[in-house]
Design a protein around this motif. Structure first.
Motif, short mmCIF file in Angstrom:
data_model
loop_
_atom_site.label_atom_id
_atom_site.label_comp_id
_atom_site.label_asym_id
_atom_site.label_seq_id
_atom_site.Cartn_x
_atom_site.Cartn_y
_atom_site.Cartn_z
N LEU A 1 5.91 11.18 32.90
CA LEU A 1 5.11 11.59 31.75
C LEU A 1 3.70 11.01 31.86
O LEU A 1 3.51 9.93 32.43
N LEU B 1 4.01 14.26 22.59
CA LEU B 1 5.06 14.93 23.34
C LEU B 1 4.87 16.44 23.33
O LEU B 1 5.00 17.10 24.37
N TRP C 1 1.95 17.43 25.60
CA TRP C 1 2.37 17.43 27.00
C TRP C 1 3.25 18.64 27.30
O TRP C 1 3.05 19.34 28.30
N TYR D 1 11.16 13.80 33.75
CA TYR D 1 10.49 13.43 32.49
C TYR D 1 11.45 12.78 31.49
O TYR D 1 11.28 12.88 30.28
N ARG E 1 3.38 7.97 27.53
CA ARG E 1 4.26 6.89 27.96
C ARG E 1 3.80 5.51 27.49
O ARG E 1 4.62 4.65 27.17
N SER F 1 11.04 8.82 33.09
CA SER F 1 9.97 9.09 32.13
C SER F 1 8.61 8.65 32.65
O SER F 1 7.58 8.97 32.06
#
Length: 249
Positions: free
Chosen positions: A109, A47, A50, A74, A114, A106
């Motif tokens: 992502l 996370l 990203w 997201y 993911r 999401s």
């Protein structure tokens, strides 16, 4: 005199019930100090990778978003901080949480965030929390970020976040993360910090019932001691006020 004692008593009670300060991580090497993986889900690394490579960070360390929080990009949604894990937000700021891979949005992502939940111990419990400044500038209504956190939900307490597994992320750390590929970040600060050993211990050497009961009893004892102290403190303050009131008659 009695007013001063009462103020002190109230201050002590507030101190006892206040939330501990969240630890700040200034450098990527701080992951080693907190035993990243067992203290914080390894998936938080993904996370953060990203996030660091998505937001804009200017020369002054100001973080700006290029996606819409209000729209829920997201998987983002508002976070009320009702359990007081973080400090109360100043006027004009809002907290938002990002990272719930079960939300429809999401899907924006990347796949390494993911689709890799199955190999991580903590599953879908880890989150990024950001504090954003509200600005009445149309498209830039929620764009400027002044605080970033990684956190996780308690394992068996629904949507409540665990303050003991919450860390504030310094802007310098986000810049450092940008210098790593996904595989480099995982191999250096994920796999090598004990998460797989911890995972194996849970499978092959599960915690005994006696150990679990002992830990639970210790937690209960700590809570009882705090409550007892608060009760005694209130009795002392009440007795002092009553004593002063009696002698003033």
């Amino acid at each position: 005199m009695s007013g001063g004692v009462l103020s002190c008593g109230v201050a002590l009670l507030l101190a006892l019930t206040s939330v501990s300060a969240v630890q700040m991580l200034y450098s990527i090497d701080g992951f080693k100090d907190i035993d990243f993986g067992s203290s914080v889900p390894e998936h938080s690394l993904m996370l953060l990778h990203w996030f660091a490579n998505t937001v804009q960070i200017n020369a002054n360390g100001v973080i700006s978003l290029n996606f819409d929080l209000i729209r829920g990009d997201y998987g983002a949604h508002h976070y009320g901080n009702y359990e007081r894990v973080l400090n109360s937000r100043p006027w004009g700021y809002q907290y938002y949480t990002i990272g719930n891979v079960h939300r429809d949005t999401s899907r924006q992502l990347p796949s390494y965030v993911r689709n890799n939940q199955g190999e991580f111990v903590a599953g879908n419990r880890d989150r990024i929390i950001i504090r954003v400044q509200e600005q009445n500038t149309g498209q830039g209504a929620l764009r400027r970020v002044d605080q970033v956190y990684i956190t996780q939900h308690y394992e068996h307490h629904g949507s409540m976040y665990d303050p003991n597994h919450t860390y504030q992320i310094n802007t310098n750390l986000l810049r450092q993360i940008r210098g790593f590929s996904v595989s480099e970040l995982r191999n250096r600060y994920g796999r090598n910090t004990g998460i797989y050993n911890w995972y194996n211990q849970q499978i092959y050497r599960p915690q005994s019932n006696s150990t679990w009961q002992t830990n639970r009893q210790n937690d209960c004892d700590d809570c009882c001691r705090v409550l007892a102290f608060c009760f005694v403190l209130l009795l002392v303050v009440f007795a002092f006020i009553s004593f002063n009131a009696y002698h003033r008659k």
